[in-house]
Enzyme design. Structure first.
Site, short mmCIF file in Angstrom:
data_model
loop_
_atom_site.label_atom_id
_atom_site.label_comp_id
_atom_site.label_asym_id
_atom_site.label_seq_id
_atom_site.Cartn_x
_atom_site.Cartn_y
_atom_site.Cartn_z
N CYS A 145 -0.32 -3.78 14.96
CA CYS A 145 -0.48 -3.49 13.53
C CYS A 145 -0.41 -5.12 12.78
O CYS A 145 -0.51 -6.36 12.61
CB CYS A 145 1.10 -3.21 13.36
SG CYS A 145 1.67 -2.82 11.75
N CYS A 197 -2.41 1.31 8.22
CA CYS A 197 -0.81 0.77 7.70
C CYS A 197 -1.64 -0.28 8.22
O CYS A 197 -2.28 -1.15 8.54
CB CYS A 197 0.71 0.97 7.78
SG CYS A 197 1.19 0.48 9.72
N CYS A 236 4.85 -6.12 15.65
CA CYS A 236 3.88 -5.44 16.59
C CYS A 236 2.76 -5.50 16.81
O CYS A 236 1.44 -6.11 15.94
CB CYS A 236 3.63 -3.61 16.06
SG CYS A 236 5.87 -3.49 16.22
N GLU A 284 0.49 -1.27 -0.19
CA GLU A 284 -0.47 0.17 -0.42
C GLU A 284 1.03 0.99 -0.15
O GLU A 284 1.76 1.28 0.77
CB GLU A 284 -0.56 0.01 1.07
CG GLU A 284 -2.00 -0.66 1.66
CD GLU A 284 -1.91 -0.97 2.86
OE1 GLU A 284 -2.65 -1.48 3.10
OE2 GLU A 284 -1.87 0.26 3.77
N CYS A 329 6.14 -7.18 7.74
CA CYS A 329 7.09 -6.67 8.56
C CYS A 329 7.75 -7.83 9.35
O CYS A 329 6.91 -8.79 10.17
CB CYS A 329 6.42 -5.54 8.99
SG CYS A 329 7.41 -4.64 10.08
N CYS A 367 2.93 8.67 1.69
CA CYS A 367 3.93 7.36 2.30
C CYS A 367 3.82 6.53 1.95
O CYS A 367 2.56 5.58 0.95
CB CYS A 367 2.21 7.30 3.61
SG CYS A 367 2.71 5.97 4.73
N1 SAH Z 1 7.70 0.73 10.54
C1 SAH Z 1 7.54 1.63 11.35
C2 SAH Z 1 6.70 2.40 9.54
C3 SAH Z 1 5.45 2.02 9.25
S1 SAH Z 1 4.30 1.41 10.88
C4 SAH Z 1 7.70 2.19 12.08
O1 SAH Z 1 7.10 1.35 13.11
O2 SAH Z 1 7.63 3.01 12.44
C5 SAH Z 1 4.20 3.15 10.14
C6 SAH Z 1 2.85 3.93 11.61
O3 SAH Z 1 1.94 3.40 11.56
C7 SAH Z 1 3.96 3.16 12.72
O4 SAH Z 1 4.50 4.76 13.52
C8 SAH Z 1 2.89 2.40 13.86
O5 SAH Z 1 2.69 2.78 14.63
C9 SAH Z 1 1.12 3.04 12.98
N2 SAH Z 1 0.48 1.77 12.94
C10 SAH Z 1 0.41 0.68 13.23
N3 SAH Z 1 -1.23 0.38 13.00
C11 SAH Z 1 -1.69 1.46 13.42
C12 SAH Z 1 -3.02 1.59 14.02
N4 SAH Z 1 -3.95 0.29 13.92
N5 SAH Z 1 -3.88 2.65 14.43
C13 SAH Z 1 -2.52 3.77 14.29
N6 SAH Z 1 -1.60 3.65 13.87
C14 SAH Z 1 -0.95 2.70 13.24
FE1 SF4 Z 2 6.05 -3.45 11.51
FE2 SF4 Z 2 3.86 -2.06 12.23
FE3 SF4 Z 2 5.43 -2.87 13.56
FE4 SF4 Z 2 5.74 -0.49 11.90
S1 SF4 Z 2 4.33 -1.02 13.12
S2 SF4 Z 2 7.36 -2.33 12.70
S3 SF4 Z 2 5.38 -2.00 10.07
S4 SF4 Z 2 4.82 -4.43 12.69
#
Ligand code: SAH
Ligand code: SF4
Length: 358
Positions: free
Chosen positions: A130, A347, A127, A90, A123, A116
């Protein structure tokens, strides 16, 4: 099996100069790809037929295909791209500022946009909040696949090459886990004969691989960093971001202090706010202490829920209290407004929707 041709966008100008002779052809090709957004070598009118044919046998121009597009009422557009091996990622086209006109209707400034982009399919970081993490890791994107997201978004929105674009590496994947391709993409996007997007307009968002933050700093590319901090104590941070065990909060803060930051700029700390987890004022207090001595800016993000998650979106009141505490203690703090909220902007969420459709 279908043989996949590499993309011409995988090549820095110097690398292309080594492939096409005479050297000035590389500059011409860059012009067609990054100024005119052409999709085929046949469209490169000042390139000799023979070279066009040769290049088409070896390369594709743009390796991406738009397979879905969701347009939000605030001007944000979320794209789903198919890569040449059928995998999908995406990217989001974000309207940051509307165009401004004076009372006579004269344009004062044009609308401002950010893109973006994703750096991996899936990944490895995993997390717990996520959606991208749920599908595990598939592969790194090539430099060309990263660059092509920017080109495709600009092209699809009729955005001329020389109009200002900011880039955030904040889509799917952990950019620093794909550092070599990321660095190459940054260089290609910076190239004066290409899109010429200055490194100052490019921000790498990382979940905090501290050793890689150092490595990126040593590359001296001039890009900004945004740290996805999300928690102020290691226990909660490890629950949210498992690799915090290896790269704890302290190691990240130390790496940030070593990172070469433009003296006029600030390091962005992203703080994903989750209801009853990290939304209390005592967390805000700890955050202020943690950031002491760093020219920081905090961006509070509302957790964006999706089906099956154990976490909840925080209350607006708590967000505002948190923000108030930070600002009144000298830490710049913004709340990420819910751009594209009606198209599920966090994301991984568009991809999920498309996959569950069929
Ligand atoms: N991996 C990198 C960049 C991609 S994630 C990182 O973690 O910084 C990009 C952003 O999306 C991160 O700041 C993450 O915290 C946020 N994100 C992921 N899942 C989310 C959710 N369910 N609601 C809001 N932000 C989210
Ligand atoms: Fe990976 Fe999602 Fe964690 Fe960013 S927030 S490091 S994309 S698992």
């Amino acid at each position: 099996m279908k043989v996949m041709k590499p993309s011409i966008m995988d090549y820095t100008r110097e690398e292309l100069e080594a492939v096409v002779k005479p050297k000035f052809r590389a500059k011409q090709i860059f012009g067609w790809v990054y100024h005119h957004y052409v999709e085929s070598f046949e469209e490169m009118k000042n390139i000799p037929k023979k070279l066009q044919e040769n290049l088409s046998q070896k390369f594709v121009v743009n390796p991406l295909k738009i397979v879905n597009k969701e347009i939000s009422s605030d001007g944000t557009i979320k794209y789903l791209f198919e890569l040449s091996d059928g995998k999908t990622v995406e990217s989001v086209w974000i309207k940051m500022k509307d165009a401004l006109y004076d009372e006579k209707g004269k344009l004062l400034h044009e609308a401002k946009y950010s893109v973006c982009v994703s750096t991996q399919v899936g990944c490895k970081v995993g997390c717990s909040f996520c959606l991208t993490a749920k599908g595990g890791f598939t592969r790194d994107l090539t430099a060309g696949e990263i660059v092509a997201q920017v080109v495709s978004l600009k092209k699809d929105n009729d955005h001329a090459h020389n109009r200002i674009t900011n880039i955030v590496y904040m889509g799917m994947g952990e950019p620093l886990d794909n550092l070599d391709n990321l660095a190459k993409a940054i260089k290609i996007l910076k190239d004066q004969d290409g899109l010429a997007i200055s490194a100052k307009r490019q921000t790498v968002s990382t979940s905090g691989l501290s050793t890689k933050i150092d490595k990126l700093g040593k590359m001296d590319l001039g890009v900004h960093i945004a740290i996805s901090l999300h928690a102020v104590d290691d226990e909660l941070r490890t629950e949210l971001i498992p690799m915090n065990k290896a790269h704890n909060i302290n190691s990240i803060i130390e790496a940030v202090k070593r990172y070469p930051i433009d003296t006029r700029k600030r390091v962005m700390f992203e703080y994903l706010v989750i209801k009853n987890k990290n939304d209390d004022v005592s967390s805000a207090k700890k955050l202020v202490k943690l950031l002491a001595g760093i020219k920081a800016k905090v961006n509070l993000i509302y957790f964006n829920p999706y089906p099956g998650t154990q976490y909840e979106r925080p209350d607006k009141e708590d967000m505002l209290k948190f923000q108030d505490y930070l600002t009144s203690h000298g830490v710049l703090c913004t709340i990420r407004d819910s751009k594209g909220i009606d198209i599920s902007a966090a994301c991984g969420q568009l991809k999920e929707k498309v996959q569950t459709k069929g």
